[in-house]
Enzyme design. Sequence first.
Site, PDB file in Angstrom:
ATOM      1  N   GLY A  43       0.829  -1.198   0.000  1.00 45.75           N
ATOM      2  CA  GLY A  43       0.000   0.000   0.000  1.00 45.75           C
ATOM      3  C   GLY A  43       0.862   1.246   0.000  1.00 45.75           C
ATOM      4  N   GLN A  48       2.951   9.958   1.447  1.00 51.00           N
ATOM      5  CA  GLN A  48       4.283   9.346   1.467  1.00 51.00           C
ATOM      6  C   GLN A  48       5.131   9.819   0.288  1.00 51.00           C
ATOM      7  OE1 GLN A  48       2.659   5.137   2.180  1.00 51.00           O
ATOM      8  NE2 GLN A  48       4.699   5.006   3.068  1.00 51.00           N
ATOM      9  N   CYS A  89       6.962  -0.338   6.888  1.00 53.47           N
ATOM     10  CA  CYS A  89       6.483   0.863   6.192  1.00 53.47           C
ATOM     11  C   CYS A  89       7.555   1.307   5.220  1.00 53.47           C
ATOM     12  CB  CYS A  89       6.198   1.966   7.210  1.00 53.47           C
ATOM     13  SG  CYS A  89       5.651   3.504   6.441  1.00 53.47           S
ATOM     14  N   LEU A  90       7.139   1.619   3.997  1.00 51.93           N
ATOM     15  CA  LEU A  90       8.104   2.060   2.992  1.00 51.93           C
ATOM     16  C   LEU A  90       8.789   3.359   3.415  1.00 51.93           C
ATOM     17  CD1 LEU A  90       6.005   1.327  -0.228  1.00 51.93           C
ATOM     18  CD2 LEU A  90       7.919  -0.017   0.656  1.00 51.93           C
ATOM     19  N   HIS A 131      -3.345   1.444   8.236  1.00 48.55           N
ATOM     20  CA  HIS A 131      -1.978   1.966   8.106  1.00 48.55           C
ATOM     21  C   HIS A 131      -1.940   3.140   7.126  1.00 48.55           C
ATOM     22  CE1 HIS A 131       2.546   1.147   7.788  1.00 48.55           C
ATOM     23  NE2 HIS A 131       2.327   1.978   6.778  1.00 48.55           N
ATOM     24  N   GLU A 132      -2.614   2.978   5.982  1.00 47.59           N
ATOM     25  CA  GLU A 132      -2.569   4.039   4.960  1.00 47.59           C
ATOM     26  C   GLU A 132      -3.392   5.263   5.393  1.00 47.59           C
ATOM     27  OE1 GLU A 132      -0.284   3.672   3.006  1.00 47.59           O
ATOM     28  OE2 GLU A 132      -0.043   1.497   3.024  1.00 47.59           O
ATOM     29  N   HIS A 135      -1.372   7.350   7.549  1.00 46.37           N
ATOM     30  CA  HIS A 135      -0.451   8.211   6.793  1.00 46.37           C
ATOM     31  C   HIS A 135      -1.139   9.526   6.399  1.00 46.37           C
ATOM     32  CE1 HIS A 135       3.301   6.110   6.291  1.00 46.37           C
ATOM     33  NE2 HIS A 135       2.732   5.013   5.816  1.00 46.37           N
TER      34      HIS A 135
HETATM   35 ZN    ZN Z   1       3.583   3.200   5.671  1.00 43.56          ZN
END
Ligand code: ZN
Length: 185
Positions: A43, A48, A89-90, A131-132, A135
């Site tokens: 995702g 981000q 997480c990226l 999670h998204e 963000h």
């Molecule tokens: Zn993340």
Amino acid sequence: MRILRQGEPQLKERARPVDSSAEDVSGLVADLAETMYDANGVGLAATQCGVMKRVVVFDTSEERNELHAVVNPEVVTVCDEIEAQEEGCLSVPDVRIFIERPCHVHVRGENAAGQPVEYEADELLARVLQHEIDHLDGILIVDRASKAERRRAIRQQREAAHARAGLPLEEPKGFGEAAPGTRGL
Ligand code: ZN
């Protein structure tokens, strides 16, 4: 698109709602999807990539061929049951820590064409959506983590930095090795 990393201020900011009647987000969705797949992520939120709009993309399929985009996603209800699962997480590389979240969520939003969409999600999808959406509200996994898990995150980052520099570790490996093979969010 470049994925912002922990420490960059935009990751702490709240994204603004998208007015689907006036804004076309299809180009943004395509760019986010490409960035997510390139990074082997499950995702990705627009924030981000430094775009402060309430848009997320995700693909929880094994085959990586079921792209979803949600504009203005909103958690309508969550269940009472809370579960701790490891998340990555990226934007927080080298870290996998346990985060407590409700097991089931009902999420409402719009698709890239502005039509209403709803998700009754559990397991991985419930986690990815929460999670998204976090963000979009400027919240990272390290903000949600217990003190112990935050310390573990710092240790994981230090170990990864040492490994990259080819240096020996300062201390023995900590408890709870990260589960292998799980993709970032
Ligand atoms: Zn993340």
